[in-house]
Scaffold this motif. Structure first.
Motif, PDB file in Angstrom:
ATOM      1  N   VAL A  45       0.841  -1.193   0.000  1.00  8.11           N
ATOM      2  CA  VAL A  45       0.000   0.000   0.000  1.00  8.11           C
ATOM      3  C   VAL A  45       0.877   1.244   0.000  1.00  8.11           C
ATOM      4  CG1 VAL A  45      -1.923  -1.139   1.162  1.00  8.11           C
ATOM      5  CG2 VAL A  45      -0.174  -0.024   2.524  1.00  8.11           C
ATOM      6  N   ILE A  46       0.356   2.286  -0.637  1.00  5.59           N
ATOM      7  CA  ILE A  46       1.034   3.583  -0.714  1.00  5.59           C
ATOM      8  C   ILE A  46       0.175   4.581   0.047  1.00  5.59           C
ATOM      9  CG2 ILE A  46       1.898   5.365  -2.278  1.00  5.59           C
ATOM     10  CD1 ILE A  46       1.905   3.078  -4.443  1.00  5.59           C
ATOM     11  N   PHE A  47       0.749   5.284   1.002  1.00  3.09           N
ATOM     12  CA  PHE A  47      -0.050   6.121   1.881  1.00  3.09           C
ATOM     13  C   PHE A  47       0.536   7.523   1.997  1.00  3.09           C
ATOM     14  CE2 PHE A  47       2.921   3.567   4.358  1.00  3.09           C
ATOM     15  CZ  PHE A  47       3.635   4.537   5.041  1.00  3.09           C
ATOM     16  N   GLY A  48      -0.327   8.444   2.413  1.00  4.60           N
ATOM     17  CA  GLY A  48       0.050   9.834   2.638  1.00  4.60           C
ATOM     18  C   GLY A  48      -0.780  10.405   3.766  1.00  4.60           C
ATOM     19  N   PRO A  49      -0.644  11.711   4.038  1.00  2.00           N
ATOM     20  CA  PRO A  49      -1.385  12.329   5.143  1.00  2.00           C
ATOM     21  C   PRO A  49      -2.888  12.119   5.025  1.00  2.00           C
ATOM     22  CG  PRO A  49       0.280  13.829   4.310  1.00  2.00           C
ATOM     23  CD  PRO A  49       0.255  12.672   3.364  1.00  2.00           C
ATOM     24  N   GLY A  50      -3.521  11.761   6.149  1.00  2.00           N
ATOM     25  CA  GLY A  50      -4.962  11.556   6.182  1.00  2.00           C
ATOM     26  C   GLY A  50      -5.403  10.146   5.913  1.00  2.00           C
TER      27      GLY A  50
ATOM     28  N   ILE B 103       4.679  10.549  10.507  1.00  2.00           N
ATOM     29  CA  ILE B 103       4.109  10.730  11.835  1.00  2.00           C
ATOM     30  C   ILE B 103       2.714  10.101  11.828  1.00  2.00           C
ATOM     31  CG2 ILE B 103       3.414  12.376  13.605  1.00  2.00           C
ATOM     32  CD1 ILE B 103       6.398  12.349  13.110  1.00  2.00           C
ATOM     33  N   VAL B 104       2.447   9.237  12.801  1.00  2.00           N
ATOM     34  CA  VAL B 104       1.201   8.453  12.832  1.00  2.00           C
ATOM     35  C   VAL B 104       0.457   8.718  14.134  1.00  2.00           C
ATOM     36  CG1 VAL B 104       0.269   6.110  12.892  1.00  2.00           C
ATOM     37  CG2 VAL B 104       2.127   6.669  11.327  1.00  2.00           C
ATOM     38  N   SER B 105      -0.857   8.828  14.037  1.00  2.00           N
ATOM     39  CA  SER B 105      -1.706   8.923  15.221  1.00  2.00           C
ATOM     40  C   SER B 105      -2.249   7.543  15.560  1.00  2.00           C
ATOM     41  CB  SER B 105      -2.863   9.899  14.978  1.00  2.00           C
ATOM     42  OG  SER B 105      -3.803   9.805  16.035  1.00  2.00           O
ATOM     43  N   GLN B 106      -1.996   7.075  16.788  1.00  2.00           N
ATOM     44  CA  GLN B 106      -2.485   5.777  17.247  1.00  2.00           C
ATOM     45  C   GLN B 106      -3.585   5.939  18.291  1.00  2.00           C
ATOM     46  OE1 GLN B 106       1.446   2.985  16.493  1.00  2.00           O
ATOM     47  NE2 GLN B 106       1.066   3.655  18.569  1.00  2.00           N
TER      48      GLN B 106
ATOM     49  N   SER C  19       1.275  13.064   9.085  1.00  2.00           N
ATOM     50  CA  SER C  19       2.101  13.705   8.071  1.00  2.00           C
ATOM     51  C   SER C  19       3.124  12.693   7.574  1.00  2.00           C
ATOM     52  CB  SER C  19       2.800  14.947   8.637  1.00  2.00           C
ATOM     53  OG  SER C  19       3.696  14.590   9.669  1.00  2.00           O
ATOM     54  N   GLY C  20       3.706  13.011   6.425  1.00  2.00           N
ATOM     55  CA  GLY C  20       4.676  12.105   5.833  1.00  2.00           C
ATOM     56  C   GLY C  20       4.023  11.142   4.856  1.00  2.00           C
ATOM     57  N   SER C  21       4.840  10.265   4.305  1.00  2.00           N
ATOM     58  CA  SER C  21       4.344   9.314   3.313  1.00  2.00           C
ATOM     59  C   SER C  21       5.233   8.089   3.321  1.00  2.00           C
ATOM     60  CB  SER C  21       4.338   9.959   1.915  1.00  2.00           C
ATOM     61  OG  SER C  21       5.653  10.360   1.569  1.00  2.00           O
ATOM     62  N   GLY C  22       4.881   7.123   2.477  1.00  2.00           N
ATOM     63  CA  GLY C  22       5.696   5.922   2.380  1.00  2.00           C
ATOM     64  C   GLY C  22       4.931   4.775   1.754  1.00  2.00           C
ATOM     65  N   THR C  23       5.543   3.603   1.820  1.00  2.00           N
ATOM     66  CA  THR C  23       4.912   2.374   1.347  1.00  2.00           C
ATOM     67  C   THR C  23       5.028   1.325   2.442  1.00  2.00           C
ATOM     68  OG1 THR C  23       6.971   1.582   0.335  1.00  2.00           O
ATOM     69  CG2 THR C  23       5.474   2.882  -1.056  1.00  2.00           C
ATOM     70  N   ALA C  24       4.126   0.362   2.416  1.00  2.00           N
ATOM     71  CA  ALA C  24       4.123  -0.664   3.460  1.00  2.00           C
ATOM     72  C   ALA C  24       3.562  -1.957   2.904  1.00  2.00           C
ATOM     73  CB  ALA C  24       3.303  -0.200   4.661  1.00  2.00           C
TER      74      ALA C  24
ATOM     75  N   ILE D 266       9.674  18.812   3.074  1.00  2.00           N
ATOM     76  CA  ILE D 266       9.312  18.704   4.484  1.00  2.00           C
ATOM     77  C   ILE D 266       7.802  18.879   4.537  1.00  2.00           C
ATOM     78  CG2 ILE D 266       9.639  19.620   6.808  1.00  2.00           C
ATOM     79  CD1 ILE D 266      12.278  20.789   5.896  1.00  2.00           C
ATOM     80  N   PRO D 267       7.055  17.815   4.744  1.00  2.00           N
ATOM     81  CA  PRO D 267       5.598  17.879   4.579  1.00  2.00           C
ATOM     82  C   PRO D 267       4.920  18.753   5.633  1.00  2.00           C
ATOM     83  CG  PRO D 267       6.247  15.778   5.501  1.00  2.00           C
ATOM     84  CD  PRO D 267       7.513  16.475   5.149  1.00  2.00           C
ATOM     85  N   PHE D 268       3.723  19.119   5.306  1.00  2.00           N
ATOM     86  CA  PHE D 268       2.902  19.932   6.206  1.00  2.00           C
ATOM     87  C   PHE D 268       2.489  19.114   7.422  1.00  2.00           C
ATOM     88  CE2 PHE D 268      -1.176  21.398   7.781  1.00  2.00           C
ATOM     89  CZ  PHE D 268      -1.019  22.769   7.824  1.00  2.00           C
ATOM     90  N   ASP D 269       2.458  19.748   8.575  1.00  2.00           N
ATOM     91  CA  ASP D 269       1.802  19.152   9.741  1.00  2.00           C
ATOM     92  C   ASP D 269       1.072  20.250  10.484  1.00  2.00           C
ATOM     93  OD1 ASP D 269       3.386  20.248  12.011  1.00  2.00           O
ATOM     94  OD2 ASP D 269       5.010  19.082  11.128  1.00  2.00           O
TER      95      ASP D 269
END
Length: 950
Positions: free
Chosen positions: A219-224, A240-243, A282-287, A476-479
């Motif tokens: 999966v490819i993910f981004g903010p939100g 940055i992840v909200s748990q 914020s941020g992005s990546g793949t998992a 540097i992504p928005f937060d």
């Protein structure tokens, strides 16, 4: 067989077992670091062995379940392994799964739905409907009756159980199907990398619904975005992840893909593992998805504790009402049993009669009426293009007295138009627009209407900034704490133009964001027309901020733009990687935007105010802009405050300020959460929150009623109780009205049931004491109770008096007690009047008149309990000033007719009753005229005393 022996067996044969999925994975990889591999293998299989031997680890809550242990073991193993081994465990590749393989796994494992969202099957609903405590009592009574050859009595009670179970099953089954349809509308697309092609496989990026994700997907993910399953990170960038969905805490967690964890790290602190239901701040990546559906960590939490909001005041008070009725039963039922046994001497009959009285005392139709009312409200709101995910949210909307809203896209149309590009002196300068455009053009994460407005302005006005000749180096992504975004860009050397705005530099960090936050990181200011850079003094800073505030007062949103010329070599950190710092930047100027207020907003807030719902604006925008927008839509702006000012207040002052303020600006997500929690706990308010952004997720979860829109962020829609398919605030007004109508109709039944049931039971106790026989047999009492409960099923379709929905009406157990003390004796007086008339006029007090007395008492009680709804449902004079809805009128007429018809049919003979003379029905007319008159008199006195009725 010990743990070490099991470990030796597995490592010797080089077989890897996936404890979460039950699959045997045979690997033949050769690793350069054999010791590391062996160490990992030993640790991995020690964990597996502990699971298979039934050993469990203890956590703070005690001993883990087997399902928890399986999930923990699996995730720890993946967190400690490198990426190649992770791909091997889940049988996937770096290109992702093929479409065919993904389809096969979806069929094999089922949809990606956690346990908490599994809807019960029809047989589960039927089971739950059948095994209700009162149904069990009736079945026991029926079995005892059948054993004693009292077949009519047993059949009547079994019929009551059958109809009660059928009605409840039909209602809950229809509610379940409606909820399933709602979830079908709330699609949550996920970007997935799949591979396609038979000879040469190529990677394709596709969007699929989260329910179709399978283990092995990339999966490819981004903010939100929400993580669709438990995942092992492959790549990450400033992630940055909200748990909070798992921990309940407002903080965020940094996640890193390029790390291998050890077994001492707590599970939720693993940096290379993200969990289903958590969201990207914020941020992005793949998992790589490693677990889905009921095999995720989230499912173990829901299966043990569930995740539900605490019951509101309404449900708490209904529970207290139940406790109160139980207390009445404890006193009345034994007394009736002793009185009946004393007069009849029949132990079994006395027990059956006492239990029948207990059943009659209970408002059995209450759950059905509440559910029907909520379902009707949900259908009404659906017509206004509003999806109700939680039926209880409708009732809470009726109790809501504060609505907190996020300004962006809620009060405004969310159709941003760019107006100006100004330098630090307020003069139009193309250079400011150029770098603002380059920031939006190369920004890859969290695109918003501001970026669209900038690009539309540039393209429609014919500007040429040669964006193709620039290259993005980093971002540097928005937060929502920094409130800015930066991109690092480089101009191609072979196209360098010495006369362009870049002067001699060709590498820049370009920052765009909230004016205050951009100015904060600037040490210099550029005078574009002179081409010089000057130090940014305190006076210059204040002048720029004042200019921005003046633009805000004109209704414009202001964004600051800053740059800094850089040399890449100077940003190489100790780790050998580039490190970027937003500091010592050069302030270029401002971009201004206009987002017009909604036409419907002023009307909606005016109606909300009329209904006693106070609006509070909680926004991250500047105070002056928020005030200007609020003034245009009719929200009071006499008390305002900003987030930076709030953080310096002590606890008591903070609550007092939040209570009085109507506009709270420049708030962080955590501050929004604190504001809502303060209103709930300290102010005892029922708080609704309307928001659609990532920064609203914490508040939506904490609010009593979370409201989002269909175009909102995935995490916002997931946490909301109500979703608006159109951003029309008038729908909320309709929701408040529906909630209050539901409350009113529910109170009608509760008050009718309390005063009539208690009055009837007390009069029944008096009759039992003075008569030598039972006033009503168990079958007659249960039939009477069943008929009037069925007659009240139409209450959810009743209308409320004009003006009832104009104010919040909080539940009060004390108020219900006073209501019963005032109105209960009225029913008791009428019952005693009927008893006296039967006793003295017809002389029906001996065994020879047993059937006559029971028929007369049956009809009196049935009509009294059925028609009492007309006096309770309105504060006005029934049938004269206020008429009930047709469904209520028809139901009461039908039930009354059925009850009277029993006397003249074989059913009445079977039930032990006989025909009644017309003189008795004439007496009932006089009795009920007196009842309505006395009720109206007591009603007037009660309303004058307490200033309320329902």
């Amino acid at each position: 067989m010990g743990i070490n022996n099991i470990v030796g067996f597995f490592t010797k044969n080089n077989h890897y077992h996936n404890p979460a999925f039950g699959e045997n994975l045979v690997t033949k990889h050769e690793h350069s670091n054999t010791d590391q591999h062996t160490s990992f293998t030993t640790t991995f299989f020690r964990r597996c062995a502990r699971f298979f031997l039934g050993s469990t680890e203890k956590n703070k809550s005690g001993v883990r379940s087997k399902e928890e242990e399986k999930v923990h073991t699996w995730l720890y193993a993946l967190a400690q392994s490198d990426k190649d081994l992770v791909f091997e465990y889940v049988k996937s590749t770096e290109r992702g799964l093929s479409f065919k393989e993904a389809e096969r796994r979806l069929k094999e494992c089922g949809p990606n739905v956690p346990i908490s969202y599994h809807f019960p099957c029809w047989w589960q609903l039927l089971w739950n409907a059948s095994f209700h405590p009162f149904n069990i009592i009736l079945v026991v009574l029926a079995m005892l009756s059948l054993i004693t050859s009292d077949y009519p009595n047993g059949c009547i009670m079994l019929t009551w159980v059958f109809i009660s179970v059928t009605l409840r099953f039909i209602q809950e089954n229809s509610s379940t199907k409606a909820s399933m349809r709602v979830l079908e509308l709330l699609k949550c697309p996920v970007k997935v990398q799949r591979c396609a092609g038979r000879v040469v496989q190529t990677e394709l990026i596709v969007k699929i619904d989260h329910k179709d994700i399978v283990a092995g997907d990339i999966v490819i993910f981004g903010p939100g975005d929400l993580f669709p399953g438990d995942v092992r990170l492959l790549t990450s960038k400033d992630l940055i992840v909200s748990q909070s969905s798992l921990t309940g805490e407002a903080g965020t967690t940094k996640k890193i893909a390029y790390i291998q964890e050890d077994q001492t790290t707590p599970l939720l602190e693993l940096q290379n593992i993200c969990f289903m239901g958590t969201s990207v701040v914020s941020g992005s990546g793949t998992a790589l998805v490693v677990s889905t559906g009921p095999k995720t960590y989230m499912s173990t939490i829901f299966s043990i504790t569930g995740k539900q909001k605490p019951p509101d005041d309404f449900h708490k008070c209904v529970r207290h009402l139940s406790y109160g009725l139980i207390c009445v039963m404890v006193v009345v039922v034994p007394t009736i049993f002793l009185a009946n046994y004393y007069t009849s001497g029949d132990l079994s009959e006395s027990i059956l009669f006492a239990i029948s009285v207990a059943v009659a005392l209970t408002p059995q139709a209450l759950p059905l009426i509440v559910n029907m009312s909520l379902a009707i409200g949900a259908l009404a709101m659906a017509k206004d293009k509003c999806i109700v995910k939680s039926l209880d949210a409708i009732q809470k909307m009726g109790s809501m007295d504060i609505l907190c809203i996020d300004k962006t896209g809620t009060l405004t149309t969310d159709q941003v138009v760019m107006f100006h590009h100004l330098d630090s002196w307020g003069l139009p300068k193309e250079r400011v627009l150029q770098f603002g455009f380059l920031n939006s053009y190369f920004k890859s994460e969290l695109k918003n209407p501001v970026d669209d407005a900038i690009m539309a302005y540039v393209y429609t006005n014919g500007y040429r900034f040669e964006q193709s000749q620039w290259r993005k180096i980093n971002e540097i992504p928005f937060d929502f704490t920094r409130k800015r975004v930066s991109v690092i860009i480089e101009r191609n050397m072979n196209t360098q133009d010495k006369n362009n705005y870049c002067y001699k530099a060709y590498k820049f960090m370009v920052t765009k964001g909230a004016l205050e936050e951009v100015v904060k990181i600037c040490s210099f200011v550029e005078q574009v027309d002179k081409g010089v850079i000057l130090p940014l003094s305190q006076e210059e800073t204040q002048r720029i901020l004042q200019m921005g505030e003046a633009l805000n007062n004109d209704g414009l949103m202001v964004i600051g733009v800053a740059i800094i010329e850089i040399e890449l070599e100077s940003h190489v950190g100790a780790t050998g990687k580039y490190e970027w710092n937003e500091s010592n930047m050069v302030f270029l100027g401002m971009l201004t935007f206009f987002d017009p207020p909604k036409d419907s907003a002023k009307q909606a807030f005016s109606k909300m105010g009329e209904k006693g719902v106070e609006a509070k604006v909680l926004t991250g925008d500047s105070l002056s802009l928020a005030i200007r927008i609020c003034q245009e839509v009719g929200i009071r702006t006499t008390h305002t405050i900003t987030g930076p000012d709030l953080q310096f207040l002590d606890h008591d002052t903070f609550h007092e300020t939040v209570e009085s303020a109507t506009v709270l600006a420049r708030l962080t997500p955590t501050q929004k959460l604190r504001v809502v929690q303060s209103l709930q706990t300290m102010g005892n308010h029922v708080v609704g929150y309307l928001g659609d952004g990532i920064n609203d997720s914490l508040v939506l979860e904490a609010a009593d009623v979370g409201i989002s829109v269909d175009s909102g962020a995935s995490v916002a829609k997931d946490l909301a109780d109500i979703i608006l398919l159109e951003k029309d605030l008038n729908v909320l007004v309709s929701g408040v009205e529906q909630g209050r109508i539901i409350y009113g109709n529910t109170m009608k039944y509760i008050k009718v049931a309390v005063i009539t049931n208690v009055g009837s039971i007390v009069s029944l106790l008096i009759a039992t004491i003075i008569l030598p026989f039972e006033p009503l047999t168990p079958r007659q009492l249960l039939t009477q109770n069943f008929l009037y409960n069925v007659g009240h099923i139409m209450i959810p379709w009743d209308k409320m008096e004009e003006g009832y929905a104009k104010k919040t009406r909080p539940w009060s157990s004390k108020d219900l007690l006073f209501f019963m003390m005032w109105n209960g004796p009225v029913c008791l007086i009428c019952d005693i009047g009927a008893l006296s008339f039967i006793w003295f006029y017809y002389k029906a007090y001996s065994y020879s008149h047993e059937e006559f007395f029971r028929a007369a008492w049956f009809i009196d009680g049935l009509l009294m309990q059925t028609f009492s709804i007309y006096t309770i449902r309105t504060a006005k004079i029934p049938f004269v000033q206020e008429i009930a809805s047709w469904p209520v009128i028809i139901s009461t007429v039908i039930i009354s007719s059925i009850g009277i018809a029993f006397l003249f049919t074989p059913i009445g003979r079977v039930m032990g009753m006989k025909d009644l003379p017309l003189s008795y029905f004439g007496f009932l007319i006089v009795l009920f005229l007196g009842y309505f008159t006395l009720c109206q008199l007591v009603k007037r006195i009660y309303i004058l005393s307490y200033n309320r009725w329902l």
